[in-house]
Design a protein around this motif. Structure first.
Motif, PDB file in Angstrom:
ATOM      1  N   GLU A 167      80.457  87.530  76.522  1.00 21.65           N
ATOM      2  CA  GLU A 167      81.119  88.267  77.599  1.00 21.65           C
ATOM      3  C   GLU A 167      80.567  89.677  77.766  1.00 21.65           C
ATOM      4  N   GLU A 168      79.875  90.184  76.739  1.00 21.57           N
ATOM      5  CA  GLU A 168      79.334  91.540  76.817  1.00 21.57           C
ATOM      6  C   GLU A 168      77.950  91.595  77.458  1.00 21.57           C
ATOM      7  N   TRP A 169      77.388  90.454  77.838  1.00 21.40           N
ATOM      8  CA  TRP A 169      76.051  90.467  78.444  1.00 21.40           C
ATOM      9  C   TRP A 169      75.925  91.484  79.583  1.00 21.40           C
ATOM     10  N   PRO A 170      76.846  91.514  80.552  1.00 22.56           N
ATOM     11  CA  PRO A 170      76.665  92.465  81.664  1.00 22.56           C
ATOM     12  C   PRO A 170      76.677  93.923  81.220  1.00 22.56           C
ATOM     13  N   HIS A 171      77.322  94.236  80.093  1.00 22.89           N
ATOM     14  CA  HIS A 171      77.489  95.628  79.687  1.00 22.89           C
ATOM     15  C   HIS A 171      76.269  96.187  78.958  1.00 22.89           C
ATOM     16  N   PHE A 172      75.288  95.342  78.697  1.00 20.43           N
ATOM     17  CA  PHE A 172      74.037  95.842  78.123  1.00 20.43           C
ATOM     18  C   PHE A 172      72.933  95.941  79.178  1.00 20.43           C
ATOM     19  N   ALA A 173      73.340  95.863  80.448  1.00 17.54           N
ATOM     20  CA  ALA A 173      72.376  96.040  81.536  1.00 17.54           C
ATOM     21  C   ALA A 173      71.711  97.413  81.469  1.00 17.54           C
ATOM     22  N   PHE A 174      72.476  98.423  81.060  1.00 13.75           N
ATOM     23  CA  PHE A 174      71.907  99.777  80.985  1.00 13.75           C
ATOM     24  C   PHE A 174      70.745  99.827  80.010  1.00 13.75           C
ATOM     25  N   ARG A 175      70.848  99.081  78.913  1.00 14.07           N
ATOM     26  CA  ARG A 175      69.785  99.092  77.910  1.00 14.07           C
ATOM     27  C   ARG A 175      68.597  98.275  78.387  1.00 14.07           C
ATOM     28  N   ARG A 176      68.853  97.177  79.064  1.00 16.13           N
ATOM     29  CA  ARG A 176      67.750  96.384  79.613  1.00 16.13           C
ATOM     30  C   ARG A 176      66.974  97.195  80.646  1.00 16.13           C
ATOM     31  N   ARG A 177      67.710  97.939  81.492  1.00 14.40           N
ATOM     32  CA  ARG A 177      67.035  98.786  82.491  1.00 14.40           C
ATOM     33  C   ARG A 177      66.201  99.874  81.818  1.00 14.40           C
ATOM     34  N   ALA A 178      66.741 100.450  80.762  1.00  9.29           N
ATOM     35  CA  ALA A 178      66.005 101.507  80.063  1.00  9.29           C
ATOM     36  C   ALA A 178      64.719 100.964  79.450  1.00  9.29           C
ATOM     37  N   ARG A 179      64.775  99.751  78.920  1.00  9.80           N
ATOM     38  CA  ARG A 179      63.571  99.155  78.340  1.00  9.80           C
ATOM     39  C   ARG A 179      62.532  98.889  79.428  1.00  9.80           C
ATOM     40  N   ARG A 180      62.991  98.375  80.564  1.00  2.45           N
ATOM     41  CA  ARG A 180      62.049  98.129  81.658  1.00  2.45           C
ATOM     42  C   ARG A 180      61.388  99.428  82.118  1.00  2.45           C
ATOM     43  N   ALA A 181      62.189 100.480  82.208  1.00  6.75           N
ATOM     44  CA  ALA A 181      61.656 101.759  82.679  1.00  6.75           C
ATOM     45  C   ALA A 181      60.615 102.318  81.719  1.00  6.75           C
ATOM     46  N   LYS A 182      60.824 102.087  80.430  1.00 10.87           N
ATOM     47  CA  LYS A 182      59.864 102.591  79.444  1.00 10.87           C
ATOM     48  C   LYS A 182      58.563 101.803  79.487  1.00 10.87           C
ATOM     49  N   GLY A 183      58.659 100.513  79.724  1.00 10.38           N
ATOM     50  CA  GLY A 183      57.463  99.700  79.875  1.00 10.38           C
ATOM     51  C   GLY A 183      57.006  98.981  78.633  1.00 10.38           C
ATOM     52  N   HIS A 184      57.465  99.405  77.467  1.00 11.12           N
ATOM     53  CA  HIS A 184      57.137  98.721  76.219  1.00 11.12           C
ATOM     54  C   HIS A 184      58.088  99.241  75.140  1.00 11.12           C
ATOM     55  N   ARG A 185      58.088  98.548  73.998  1.00 11.67           N
ATOM     56  CA  ARG A 185      58.899  99.046  72.893  1.00 11.67           C
ATOM     57  C   ARG A 185      57.979  99.415  71.735  1.00 11.67           C
ATOM     58  N   TRP A 186      57.643  98.450  70.883  1.00  8.12           N
ATOM     59  CA  TRP A 186      56.778  98.751  69.742  1.00  8.12           C
ATOM     60  C   TRP A 186      55.310  98.419  70.011  1.00  8.12           C
ATOM     61  N   HIS A 187      55.084  97.374  70.784  1.00  5.04           N
ATOM     62  CA  HIS A 187      53.737  96.885  71.005  1.00  5.04           C
ATOM     63  C   HIS A 187      53.419  96.901  72.504  1.00  5.04           C
ATOM     64  N   VAL A 188      52.136  97.009  72.795  1.00  6.51           N
ATOM     65  CA  VAL A 188      51.675  96.964  74.181  1.00  6.51           C
ATOM     66  C   VAL A 188      50.824  95.712  74.349  1.00  6.51           C
ATOM     67  N   MET A 189      51.131  94.928  75.373  1.00  8.02           N
ATOM     68  CA  MET A 189      50.382  93.701  75.614  1.00  8.02           C
ATOM     69  C   MET A 189      49.032  93.992  76.255  1.00  8.02           C
ATOM     70  N   LYS A 190      48.082  93.120  75.968  1.00  9.25           N
ATOM     71  CA  LYS A 190      46.763  93.257  76.573  1.00  9.25           C
ATOM     72  C   LYS A 190      46.810  92.899  78.053  1.00  9.25           C
ATOM     73  N   ASP A 191      47.592  91.870  78.388  1.00  7.33           N
ATOM     74  CA  ASP A 191      47.733  91.427  79.777  1.00  7.33           C
ATOM     75  C   ASP A 191      49.191  91.044  79.968  1.00  7.33           C
ATOM     76  N   SER A 192      50.015  92.008  80.307  1.00  8.21           N
ATOM     77  CA  SER A 192      51.454  91.810  80.348  1.00  8.21           C
ATOM     78  C   SER A 192      51.865  90.717  81.328  1.00  8.21           C
ATOM     79  N   ALA A 193      51.368  90.778  82.538  1.00  7.61           N
ATOM     80  CA  ALA A 193      51.779  89.820  83.568  1.00  7.61           C
ATOM     81  C   ALA A 193      51.430  88.394  83.159  1.00  7.61           C
ATOM     82  N   ARG A 194      50.222  88.206  82.682  1.00 12.36           N
ATOM     83  CA  ARG A 194      49.780  86.862  82.315  1.00 12.36           C
ATOM     84  C   ARG A 194      50.538  86.341  81.096  1.00 12.36           C
ATOM     85  N   SER A 195      50.708  87.177  80.083  1.00 11.85           N
ATOM     86  CA  SER A 195      51.365  86.744  78.859  1.00 11.85           C
ATOM     87  C   SER A 195      52.829  86.409  79.091  1.00 11.85           C
ATOM     88  N   CYS A 196      53.529  87.241  79.856  1.00  8.94           N
ATOM     89  CA  CYS A 196      54.950  86.991  80.141  1.00  8.94           C
ATOM     90  C   CYS A 196      55.111  85.736  80.994  1.00  8.94           C
TER      91      CYS A 196
END
Length: 417
Positions: free
Chosen positions: A113-142
């Motif tokens: 039931e708490e899934w919607p309430h972590f939207a703020f954290r998901r948005r923050a991760r998207r805005a940052k663009g990466h966390r610990w590792h950077v992909m060589k080809d993000s679009a293709r790998s995802c």
């Protein structure tokens, strides 16, 4: 982005609490004072706490198993796992999961039931663009990961192609980086673990439709999480509220007035506090649980709060070099009579639970420690307990004698209020 406001002066407290009242409120809020809700069981415990921390260490059991055990008693370990990860079938609809794994206080099991309430954290991760590792080809790998999950259903990392490049544990493969990134941003979800392995699935397939949205803005998300943390702790400072789901202090400040939490003062606390109104409505009474606590239990995972409430300094020494450890690899505090009165570093050797290192705060802690060790031993399938080291030889002798007596008569439950 969350609007950040200047920190406002603390509101005038509605009531003053004694240190003892605050301690009891915290215990009741955490499900450790009063009759356990056995009908609600493990899932009820998860909803009450709002988050159960995961960790790789397994001594008696993994921490997420120890948390409901501490509150409910000897719930079967397979039943604990099933309660977390098994979905409930629904007529003419996909089975509904009860939980998902995401970043809260740390990596945690959270009520679905708490899934919607972590939207703020998901948005923050998207805005940052990466966390610990950077992909060589993000679009293709995802895209490759999403296509596999869409075609083949829920998969582990190894089924997706493997987690590592062959080096150290942090040397992740491109596939592992991609699936973890998709987990961070909400395209992929983990609603199940098998044998400690995450099972990744498409969020659109696993999360129930009414919950599958990021419609709530950051303020609404954070307001909910601060209110939930307040209810789970009973009474808390600004720092306590922030730490529970790893928010920032200014995020707490921006929403605190709209959470419904009540400003209070607590005897001996240097900072202002807020209490859950339900916690203030009735004095906490009932049976105290006598149990060993995981170091990752939400009652004690915030070390400054633990010291403030219980006068008990605790430190996880698993990552401390062995010669420098004081209390042991995985020292578990002993809760008895609503206080922390000792700790033990346990291990298992065949059918014996071994108390490798143990300390007690006086002779009154001897019987509770014996009962807690006996109960824990039975829970993990051991039929005997052996005490190796204790910082007080006199108390060690008394504990060994009490363990023998407990074998003969069975445990006594503490009923003090």
């Amino acid at each position: 982005m969350t609007a950040v406001t200047q920190r406002q002066p603390a509101p005038r407290p509605v009531t003053a609490l004694s240190a003892d009242e605050a301690r009891r409120m915290a215990l009741r809020a955490q499900g450790l004072l009063g009759a356990p809700d056995r009908r609600a069981g493990v899932r009820g415990t998860l909803r009450r706490l709002g988050a159960v921390q995961l960790d790789t260490i397994s001594v008696l059991a993994r921490s997420h198993e120890l948390v409901p055990y501490a509150r409910l008693g000897a719930v079967g370990r397979s039943a604990v796992e099933s309660a977390y990860w098994s979905a409930s079938p629904e007529a003419d609809a996909p089975a509904r999961p009860h939980s998902f794994e995401y970043w809260s206080h740390a990596a945690c099991i959270l009520p679905i039931e708490e899934w919607p309430h972590f939207a703020f954290r998901r948005r923050a991760r998207r805005a940052k663009g990466h966390r610990w590792h950077v992909m060589k080809d993000s679009a293709r790998s995802c895209a490759a990961v999403l296509d596999r999950l869409k075609a083949d259903g829920p998969l582990t990392t190894s089924q997706l192609g493997g987690g590592r490049n062959g080096g150290e544990w942090w040397d992740w493969s491109e596939t592992k980086i991609a699936v973890e990134w998709l987990l961070d941003t909400g395209d992929v979800v983990c609603t199940e673990r098998r044998g400690w392995k995450r099972i990744y699935d498409l969020a659109e397939r696993a999360v129930p439709d009414p919950l599958l949205h990021d419609d709530l803005d950051d303020t609404a998300c954070i307001r909910r999480l601060v209110a939930q943390a307040g209810a789970a702790m009973g009474v808390a400072t600004r720092a306590d509220l922030a730490d529970y789901h790893r928010l920032k202090g200014e995020q707490v400040d921006a929403v605190i007035e709209d959470t419904g939490l009540v400003p209070v003062t607590v005897e001996g606390w240097a900072k202002p506090a807020w209490a859950d109104p339900e916690a203030l409505a009735a004095a906490p009474r009932g049976r105290h649980r006598t149990t060993l606590l995981s170091p990752f239990d939400s009652l004690i995972w915030d070390r400054p709060r633990t010291e403030r409430i219980f006068g008990f300094t605790h430190r996880l020494e698993a990552y401390v070099p062995k010669p420098q450890r004081i209390h042991g690899y995985f020292a578990m505090p002993l809760l008895a009579g609503g206080k922390l009165v000792g700790r033990v570093d346990p291990a298992r050797e065949g059918g014996t639970l071994v108390a490798r290192q143990l300390s007690l705060q006086g002779s009154k802690a001897v019987r509770p420690m014996a009962e807690a060790l006996r109960e824990a031993a039975a829970w993990v399938g051991c039929d005997s307990v052996r005490v190796e080291r204790c910082d007080d030889p006199r108390l060690a002798a008394a504990l060994r004698a009490e363990l023998t007596r407990t074998d003969e008569t069975g445990p006594e439950e503490d009923t003090t209020a």
